[in-house]
Write an enzyme that holds these catalytic residues in place. Structure first.
Site, PDB file in Angstrom:
ATOM      1  CD  GLU A 121      -2.743  -1.296   2.467  1.00  0.00           C
ATOM      2  OE1 GLU A 121      -3.956  -1.478   2.338  1.00  0.00           O
ATOM      3  OE2 GLU A 121      -2.193  -1.213   3.586  1.00  0.00           O
TER       4      GLU A 121
HETATM    5  C1  ACM Z   1      -1.980  -5.509   4.248  1.00  0.00           C
HETATM    6  O1  ACM Z   1      -2.979  -6.035   4.728  1.00  0.00           O
HETATM    7  N1  ACM Z   1      -1.911  -4.202   4.112  1.00  0.00           N
HETATM    8  C2  ACM Z   1      -0.817  -6.313   3.843  1.00  0.00           C
END
Ligand code: ACM
Length: 538
Positions: A342
């Site tokens: 992310e």
């Molecule tokens: C995640 O759940 N951001 C790896």
């Protein structure tokens, strides 16, 4: 070699003499009830179970002996004795010679048999008068004694003799894991969990043969491990958590204590420093790290994807080198997790450059890099590992690069998803995961990648909605128990109807360990008179 064979022969002779002595002195033979090994409560289900329908009498006349020439076996014998004491209050001697009253033995034996063909393989032979556990390595012996622990009943039989007897069903168990990597992740960054909380989680994982605990040690909301060369990471970055409480961090001494505690249970700790995104706490501590151009402040919310390291500055990589160096020096396991998920405000080219450069740092410090599946877009080495949590495309890309994949798909394996709409804690962005949904799927072929490319399975527990051990246990238990079976037992040996009956029988263990599990109505939980406090008072 000859010396070790001689020692082995002598120790077997010694056990034989004990038997003979017992036979001479035996007063009234105990007539054991027929018990059925196959109907027992073992989770994860062993590879092969061959019942012989008799009983081994665990009682005050039982002793434990172990191979002494192989490191770790004597400690495992003592570990078993401690657990038997906790469960039954019996004081079982370990490797004590010359005790006249001994009538039965548990022998934990290092064996070079070729049938024990993985480090965690073991064979358990439970006979009327002896239990023999064979394994090649101490690790295998440790997995095997978890099976034995599960076979010891909670209630003694007080009618077979004048003294208490715990009847263990006889038979033979041949066992080894389906996957070598069987893990859980704990997010200690969104909320901090104390050393004793983590140790309790480790104890529970060990009982279910889980061998990896991945600690998510940094995120936007907090930095949780002391780095001596960059002290503000913890004095500033460790001072907050989600919701505004004061956070916390592990000193290096405390982190080492966790690593050692896990190692005694044959669990490997994997440290994760999430980057280049999820780095607000680090950048607030050392603003030169920041790459999003925004004003920095400590963050106590739950948004993701807004932070990034500056991927262009050499000082960023000097900082990372120091952090990886200090943590790697405290971590004997082979892996270092760099997160990599992310990173929404890192330019794509910068992200790839960053991951490539950090991979070299990780390798320089002697570790294998793991990252969330996002890292597969970078030009990385086949020895690095991708953790498949969301993108099938990335997981397949990783396999094409020759990388191994850890299966942690959010819709199935995220421990932080709510069980249903009434769950007290948890998120729901990947859906609800009731106890049956968590169990009924096949990680071996969830997506089309060869089984050889799957290193194993990991169930992550993110902590946005949980702030103490009771809340942790509510989300993790019982689902983590199912993931242990998904990662240890073969597909042919997994079956929901069998599993849910066995799981129901684990309520007394969970009660005894004071685990505040989610009492799913899908399971007909066995009532137990045991509580942690009743056992502790004894
Ligand atoms: C995640 O759940 N951001 C790896």
């Amino acid at each position: 070699m000859i010396k070790s064979i001689l020692i082995r022969i002598l120790s077997l002779l010694f056990i034989g003499l004990i038997f003979l002595a017992c036979q001479k002195e035996k007063k009234i033979p105990i007539k054991m009830p027929a018990t059925d090994l196959s109907g027992e409560n073992m989770i994860p289900k062993p590879l092969k179970i061959i019942p012989t329908n008799n009983g081994f009498a665990l009682d005050k006349y039982t002793a434990i002996y172990t191979s002494k020439e192989t490191t770790g076996f004597a400690e495992i014998g003592q570990f078993l004795a401690d657990k038997i004491k906790f469960k039954t209050n019996l004081e079982i001697p370990v490797n004590e010679e010359g005790i006249d009253s001994i009538e039965r033995v548990i022998y934990i034996n290092q064996s070079d048999s070729v049938a024990l063909n993985t480090p965690e393989s073991y064979q358990l032979y439970i006979n009327k008068d002896s239990v023999i556990l064979n394994s090649n390595t101490a690790e295998g012996a440790f997995r095997g004694i978890q099976t034995l622990r599960q076979l010891i009943p909670f209630n003694s039989n007080d009618t077979l003799a004048k003294h208490q007897i715990w009847v263990v069903p006889t038979g033979k168990i041949i066992d080894k894991p389906n996957f070598e990597y069987r893990g859980s992740m704990l997010d200690v960054a969104r909320h901090f969990f104390s050393v004793s909380d983590v140790k309790k989680y480790i104890d529970l994982l060990a009982y279910y043969k889980i061998n990896i605990l991945h600690l998510h040690l940094s995120d936007d909301q907090g930095w949780r491990i002391e780095i001596k060369s960059w002290p503000k990471l913890t004095t500033i970055g460790g001072s907050t958590e989600v919701g505004g409480a004061s956070g916390g961090f592990y000193t290096q001494k405390e982190y080492s204590e966790i690593v050692a505690y896990a190692a005694e249970r044959y669990i490997t700790i994997i440290p994760e420093i999430d980057m280049p995104g999820h780095t607000n706490a680090a950048s607030v501590s050392y603003p030169f790290l920041n790459g999003n151009g925004k004003k920095l402040k400590l963050y106590e919310g739950t948004r993701v994807g807004f932070s990034t390291f500056n991927t262009k500055k050499d000082t960023t990589y000097k900082f990372i080198d120091d952090v990886v160096n200090e943590i790697s020096a405290l971590t004997p396991g082979p892996y270092f997790h760099i997160g990599g998920d992310e990173s929404h405000v890192t330019k794509k080219a910068d992200y790839k450059y960053f991951v490539n450069r950090v991979e070299k740092i990780i390798r320089k410090h002697g570790k294998k890099m793991i990252g969330w599946d996002d890292i597969a877009v970078a030009d990385i080495d086949s020895t690095s590992i991708a953790q498949f949590w969301r993108s099938e495309k990335n997981a397949k890309k990783a396999v094409k690069k020759g990388m191994k994949v850890i299966i942690s798909i959010a819709q199935k394996a995220y421990l932080d998803m709510k069980y249903d709409s009434l769950s007290k804690h948890g998120l729901n962005w990947a859906g609800h995961i009731p106890v049956d949904t968590a169990y009924i799927w096949t990680p071996d072929n969830y997506i089309e990648i060869p089984k050889e490319s799957i290193l194993g399975i990991e169930a992550p527990l993110w902590s946005e909605t949980i702030s103490d051990i009771n809340e942790l246990e509510y989300l993790a238990f019982p689902r983590i128990i199912g993931y242990s079976e998904l990662s240890w037992s073969t597909e042919e040996n997994r079956n929901w109807d069998s599993y849910k009956k066995r799981l129901a029988n684990h309520a007394p263990f969970l009660d005894m360990m004071d685990v505040k599990y989610y009492p799913s109505t899908l399971i007909d939980w066995k009532k137990s008179k045991f509580t942690y406090s009743s056992i502790k008072k004894d």
